[in-house]
Design a protein around this motif. Sequence first.
Motif, mmCIF file in Angstrom:
data_model
loop_
_atom_site.group_PDB
_atom_site.id
_atom_site.type_symbol
_atom_site.label_atom_id
_atom_site.label_comp_id
_atom_site.label_asym_id
_atom_site.label_seq_id
_atom_site.Cartn_x
_atom_site.Cartn_y
_atom_site.Cartn_z
ATOM 1 N N LEU A 97 -2.468 2.362 2.480
ATOM 2 C CA LEU A 97 -1.887 2.239 3.814
ATOM 3 C C LEU A 97 -1.229 0.877 3.991
ATOM 4 N N SER A 98 -1.876 -0.173 3.512
ATOM 5 C CA SER A 98 -1.352 -1.532 3.677
ATOM 6 C C SER A 98 -0.094 -1.766 2.851
ATOM 7 N N LEU A 99 0.068 -1.023 1.765
ATOM 8 C CA LEU A 99 1.232 -1.192 0.908
ATOM 9 C C LEU A 99 2.489 -0.517 1.466
ATOM 10 N N LYS A 100 2.322 0.285 2.504
ATOM 11 C CA LYS A 100 3.472 0.918 3.134
ATOM 12 C C LYS A 100 4.322 -0.137 3.844
ATOM 13 N N GLY A 101 5.584 0.189 4.060
ATOM 14 C CA GLY A 101 6.421 -0.713 4.844
ATOM 15 C C GLY A 101 7.388 -1.515 4.006
ATOM 16 N N PRO A 102 8.279 -2.262 4.671
ATOM 17 C CA PRO A 102 9.391 -2.927 3.982
ATOM 18 C C PRO A 102 9.105 -4.336 3.480
ATOM 19 N N ASN A 103 7.955 -4.927 3.809
ATOM 20 C CA ASN A 103 7.753 -6.352 3.526
ATOM 21 C C ASN A 103 6.590 -6.617 2.582
ATOM 22 N N GLN A 104 6.386 -5.739 1.623
ATOM 23 C CA GLN A 104 5.228 -5.875 0.750
ATOM 24 C C GLN A 104 5.630 -6.069 -0.715
ATOM 25 N N ALA A 105 6.755 -6.710 -0.951
ATOM 26 C CA ALA A 105 7.264 -6.867 -2.312
ATOM 27 C C ALA A 105 6.288 -7.611 -3.215
ATOM 28 N N ALA A 106 5.651 -8.654 -2.711
ATOM 29 C CA ALA A 106 4.734 -9.444 -3.532
ATOM 30 C C ALA A 106 3.537 -8.609 -3.969
ATOM 31 N N ALA A 107 3.005 -7.815 -3.062
ATOM 32 C CA ALA A 107 1.858 -6.974 -3.400
ATOM 33 C C ALA A 107 2.236 -5.925 -4.437
ATOM 34 N N TRP A 108 3.424 -5.331 -4.284
ATOM 35 C CA TRP A 108 3.864 -4.334 -5.251
ATOM 36 C C TRP A 108 4.102 -4.957 -6.620
ATOM 37 N N ALA A 109 4.543 -6.208 -6.642
ATOM 38 C CA ALA A 109 4.715 -6.904 -7.915
ATOM 39 C C ALA A 109 3.374 -7.026 -8.639
ATOM 40 N N GLY A 110 2.316 -7.279 -7.853
ATOM 41 C CA GLY A 110 0.985 -7.372 -8.443
ATOM 42 C C GLY A 110 0.498 -6.054 -9.012
ATOM 43 N N TRP A 111 0.653 -4.982 -8.258
ATOM 44 C CA TRP A 111 0.167 -3.682 -8.726
ATOM 45 C C TRP A 111 1.041 -3.107 -9.831
ATOM 46 N N SER A 112 2.306 -3.473 -9.843
ATOM 47 C CA SER A 112 3.176 -2.998 -10.923
ATOM 48 C C SER A 112 2.735 -3.562 -12.272
ATOM 49 N N LYS A 113 2.180 -4.755 -12.280
ATOM 50 C CA LYS A 113 1.694 -5.338 -13.530
ATOM 51 C C LYS A 113 0.542 -4.510 -14.089
ATOM 52 N N HIS A 114 -0.383 -4.103 -13.211
ATOM 53 C CA HIS A 114 -1.497 -3.278 -13.672
ATOM 54 C C HIS A 114 -0.984 -1.949 -14.227
ATOM 55 N N PHE A 115 0.004 -1.369 -13.557
ATOM 56 C CA PHE A 115 0.556 -0.093 -13.995
ATOM 57 C C PHE A 115 1.274 -0.255 -15.336
ATOM 58 N N TRP A 116 2.150 -1.232 -15.417
ATOM 59 C CA TRP A 116 2.982 -1.396 -16.612
ATOM 60 C C TRP A 116 2.156 -1.738 -17.841
ATOM 61 N N LEU A 117 1.123 -2.554 -17.696
ATOM 62 C CA LEU A 117 0.289 -2.933 -18.830
ATOM 63 C C LEU A 117 -0.343 -1.708 -19.483
ATOM 64 N N GLN A 118 -0.683 -0.708 -18.671
ATOM 65 C CA GLN A 118 -1.283 0.502 -19.224
ATOM 66 C C GLN A 118 -0.224 1.484 -19.742
ATOM 67 N N ARG A 119 0.882 1.614 -19.025
ATOM 68 C CA ARG A 119 1.903 2.577 -19.444
ATOM 69 C C ARG A 119 2.626 2.104 -20.708
ATOM 70 N N ALA A 120 2.862 0.809 -20.823
ATOM 71 C CA ALA A 120 3.617 0.283 -21.963
ATOM 72 C C ALA A 120 2.909 0.535 -23.288
ATOM 73 N N LEU A 121 1.585 0.642 -23.256
ATOM 74 C CA LEU A 121 0.822 0.845 -24.479
ATOM 75 C C LEU A 121 1.149 2.172 -25.162
ATOM 76 N N HIS A 122 1.541 3.172 -24.370
ATOM 77 C CA HIS A 122 1.753 4.506 -24.926
ATOM 78 C C HIS A 122 3.161 5.030 -24.646
ATOM 79 N N LEU A 123 4.085 4.133 -24.355
ATOM 80 C CA LEU A 123 5.466 4.542 -24.072
ATOM 81 C C LEU A 123 6.217 4.746 -25.380
#
Length: 214
Positions: free
Chosen positions: A67-93
């Motif tokens: 819920l908190s990640l919704k909205g137009p002003n959360q770029a910094a938070a999404w940058a943080g969670w994208s790192k967790h996502f990418w670290l796992q996806r990149a291993l098997h891409l």
Amino acid sequence: MFLLGLRACLNCGSFAVQKSFLCTYCESKLLDANFCGLEQSNEKGLSVYSLFDWAPQQSDLLSNLLLSLKGPNQAAAWAGWSKHFWLQRALHLSHEGPIVFIPAASSSGKTDHAAHFSQALAQLSGGGWMNVLQKTTKSHQKHQNRDQRAGVNIGCHVKNAAISNEVLYVLVDDVLTTGSTALSSFEALGKPKNFEVWSLAKRSLSCGVSMDLL
């Protein structure tokens, strides 16, 4: 929670908060939960990757985060969670060619959570970014049931001829529900040969109490 301009951890209230909106302890607790871990699934015939398997009554912490990640002003938070996502996806891409990230169509047409998430993933991976999708239906999916959500229509700003068979096109969104929007986006793009859907969380519509979060 805010005090003197400081953001507090969504879960425990600590002011030692990370970009993720959580303190180090609560972030680790969430990442170690049994519903966290990059999973691949098939939705509407599309390959979907999600970091969280979201059952709203199972984790208030995850529900509050989404819920908190919704909205137009959360770029910094999404940058943080994208790192967790990418670290796992990149291993098997396995795709060795270019990757282009495409945010799910915004209801308002403005920069939103999907745009922030996709931009952060593009920066981490060195991939491209195209914001080319738009909703052609006026109704919002919020509060709609499964059948109503299946009627969403998506348009694309680029011609199908611009889609390359050498590129992996990744549709990015925060939460995947029925997969209908992803399928409409895939069709609007001209059904590219290489296509995946990446979402922070995947869930069904079985729990009505969480409709406001979608």
